[in-house]
Design a protein around this motif. Structure first.
Motif, PDB file in Angstrom:
ATOM      1  N   UNK A 104      17.282  -8.973  24.295  1.00  0.00           N
ATOM      2  CA  UNK A 104      17.250  -9.309  22.914  1.00  0.00           C
ATOM      3  C   UNK A 104      18.629  -9.411  22.256  1.00  0.00           C
ATOM      4  N   UNK A 105      19.648  -9.008  22.985  1.00  0.00           N
ATOM      5  CA  UNK A 105      21.019  -8.588  22.454  1.00  0.00           C
ATOM      6  C   UNK A 105      21.388  -9.985  21.795  1.00  0.00           C
ATOM      7  N   UNK A 106      21.106 -11.236  22.354  1.00  0.00           N
ATOM      8  CA  UNK A 106      21.749 -12.468  21.947  1.00  0.00           C
ATOM      9  C   UNK A 106      21.042 -13.169  20.542  1.00  0.00           C
ATOM     10  N   UNK A 107      19.926 -12.512  20.214  1.00  0.00           N
ATOM     11  CA  UNK A 107      19.053 -12.937  19.145  1.00  0.00           C
ATOM     12  C   UNK A 107      20.043 -12.778  17.748  1.00  0.00           C
ATOM     13  N   UNK A 108      19.717 -13.772  16.798  1.00  0.00           N
ATOM     14  CA  UNK A 108      20.583 -13.482  15.618  1.00  0.00           C
ATOM     15  C   UNK A 108      19.985 -12.321  14.580  1.00  0.00           C
ATOM     16  N   UNK A 109      20.817 -11.826  13.872  1.00  0.00           N
ATOM     17  CA  UNK A 109      20.031 -10.746  12.978  1.00  0.00           C
ATOM     18  C   UNK A 109      20.620 -11.227  11.433  1.00  0.00           C
ATOM     19  N   UNK A 110      20.829 -12.671  11.173  1.00  0.00           N
ATOM     20  CA  UNK A 110      20.996 -13.197  10.055  1.00  0.00           C
ATOM     21  C   UNK A 110      20.888 -14.711  10.191  1.00  0.00           C
ATOM     22  N   UNK A 111      20.770 -15.249   9.065  1.00  0.00           N
ATOM     23  CA  UNK A 111      20.851 -16.757   9.293  1.00  0.00           C
ATOM     24  C   UNK A 111      21.901 -17.427   9.615  1.00  0.00           C
ATOM     25  N   UNK A 112      21.904 -18.428  10.483  1.00  0.00           N
ATOM     26  CA  UNK A 112      23.153 -19.334  10.920  1.00  0.00           C
ATOM     27  C   UNK A 112      23.420 -20.566  10.287  1.00  0.00           C
ATOM     28  N   UNK A 113      24.491 -21.191  10.663  1.00  0.00           N
ATOM     29  CA  UNK A 113      24.856 -22.442   9.915  1.00  0.00           C
ATOM     30  C   UNK A 113      23.849 -23.331  10.487  1.00  0.00           C
ATOM     31  N   UNK A 114      23.385 -23.225  11.652  1.00  0.00           N
ATOM     32  CA  UNK A 114      22.447 -24.332  12.137  1.00  0.00           C
ATOM     33  C   UNK A 114      21.058 -24.178  11.467  1.00  0.00           C
ATOM     34  N   UNK A 115      20.625 -22.958  10.889  1.00  0.00           N
ATOM     35  CA  UNK A 115      19.571 -22.595  10.049  1.00  0.00           C
ATOM     36  C   UNK A 115      19.700 -23.539   8.752  1.00  0.00           C
ATOM     37  N   UNK A 116      20.955 -23.549   8.124  1.00  0.00           N
ATOM     38  CA  UNK A 116      21.053 -24.432   6.924  1.00  0.00           C
ATOM     39  C   UNK A 116      20.762 -25.937   7.003  1.00  0.00           C
TER      40      UNK A 116
ATOM     41  N   UNK B 220      15.106 -13.026   5.472  1.00  0.00           N
ATOM     42  CA  UNK B 220      15.263 -12.092   6.712  1.00  0.00           C
ATOM     43  C   UNK B 220      15.002 -10.644   6.404  1.00  0.00           C
ATOM     44  N   UNK B 221      13.857 -10.141   6.612  1.00  0.00           N
ATOM     45  CA  UNK B 221      13.925  -8.673   6.298  1.00  0.00           C
ATOM     46  C   UNK B 221      13.325  -7.723   7.515  1.00  0.00           C
ATOM     47  N   UNK B 222      13.721  -6.598   7.362  1.00  0.00           N
ATOM     48  CA  UNK B 222      13.317  -5.499   8.363  1.00  0.00           C
ATOM     49  C   UNK B 222      11.778  -5.529   8.320  1.00  0.00           C
ATOM     50  N   UNK B 223      11.192  -5.335   9.403  1.00  0.00           N
ATOM     51  CA  UNK B 223       9.763  -5.310   9.580  1.00  0.00           C
ATOM     52  C   UNK B 223       9.309  -3.842   8.960  1.00  0.00           C
ATOM     53  N   UNK B 224       9.968  -2.902   9.285  1.00  0.00           N
ATOM     54  CA  UNK B 224       9.588  -1.628   9.132  1.00  0.00           C
ATOM     55  C   UNK B 224       9.956  -1.099   7.699  1.00  0.00           C
ATOM     56  N   UNK B 225      11.091  -1.358   7.006  1.00  0.00           N
ATOM     57  CA  UNK B 225      11.453  -0.842   5.992  1.00  0.00           C
ATOM     58  C   UNK B 225      11.357  -2.006   4.708  1.00  0.00           C
ATOM     59  N   UNK B 226      11.172  -3.181   5.133  1.00  0.00           N
ATOM     60  CA  UNK B 226      11.110  -4.372   4.144  1.00  0.00           C
ATOM     61  C   UNK B 226      12.532  -4.498   3.508  1.00  0.00           C
ATOM     62  N   UNK B 227      13.652  -3.831   4.006  1.00  0.00           N
ATOM     63  CA  UNK B 227      14.775  -4.335   3.261  1.00  0.00           C
ATOM     64  C   UNK B 227      15.250  -5.716   3.581  1.00  0.00           C
ATOM     65  N   UNK B 228      15.615  -6.456   2.659  1.00  0.00           N
ATOM     66  CA  UNK B 228      16.034  -7.851   2.648  1.00  0.00           C
ATOM     67  C   UNK B 228      17.279  -7.881   3.401  1.00  0.00           C
ATOM     68  N   UNK B 229      17.666  -8.246   4.666  1.00  0.00           N
ATOM     69  CA  UNK B 229      18.796  -8.396   5.319  1.00  0.00           C
ATOM     70  C   UNK B 229      19.718  -9.660   5.070  1.00  0.00           C
ATOM     71  N   UNK B 230      19.126 -10.595   4.850  1.00  0.00           N
ATOM     72  CA  UNK B 230      19.924 -12.090   4.446  1.00  0.00           C
ATOM     73  C   UNK B 230      19.008 -13.115   3.699  1.00  0.00           C
TER      74      UNK B 230
END
Length: 147
Positions: A32-44, A119-129
């Motif tokens: 899972x190391x290569x997976x994004x942790x925020x939205x990318x330019x291709x998402x846009x 994009x939010x953390x599943x456990x804490x519900x914190x909005x990451x992006x």
């Protein structure tokens, strides 16, 4: 020692169980190391703008699937770095739209509220992006990439 059918069947059973364990361990060791942790330019640039939908003109969504994202006043209640509001249910993004985005880390959940992807953390519900895919945001993105 004389081999009989019980010994043969036991050997086959052990081999099958061992093969099953090998298959499970190979399947569960995905990285899972290569997976994004925020939205990318291709998402846009994934989403279509100004297209004809079943219910009329659509500002933003996925044209080929007939998915239209309508603006919502609830979008303004969500803040980056803060927990997702407790009195709002975080509905996951439509699965077709989710498949079109870059894959995110497994501990993150992609939610859509109106024309904003969260994009939010599943456990804490914190909005990451957050990613605003509304027409004004897409016009700015197209102007930057064209210039």
């Amino acid at each position: 020692m004389k081999l009989n059918i019980d010994h043969v069947l036991m050997g086959i059973a052990v081999a099958l169980i061992g093969g099953g364990f090998l298959a499970l361990s190979a399947h569960s060791s995905t990285q899972d190391e290569g997976l994004a942790s925020n939205f990318t330019s291709s998402d846009k640039v994934t989403f279509d703008t100004n297209f004809k939908a079943a219910n009329g003109q659509c500002d933003v969504g996925l044209a080929k699937h007939g998915i239209c994202f309508e603006p919502s006043p609830l979008e303004q209640r969500i803040e980056l770095g803060e927990p997702f509001p407790e009195n709002m249910f975080p509905l996951a993004i439509e699965w077709r739209a989710g498949l079109a985005l870059d894959q995110k880390a497994p501990d993150l959940k992609t939610v859509r509220v109106g024309q904003t992807l969260i994009l939010m953390d599943r456990e804490t519900r914190t909005v990451i992006d957050m990613l605003d895919v509304g027409p004004q945001q897409n016009a700015e993105t197209e102007a930057v990439t064209a210039g």
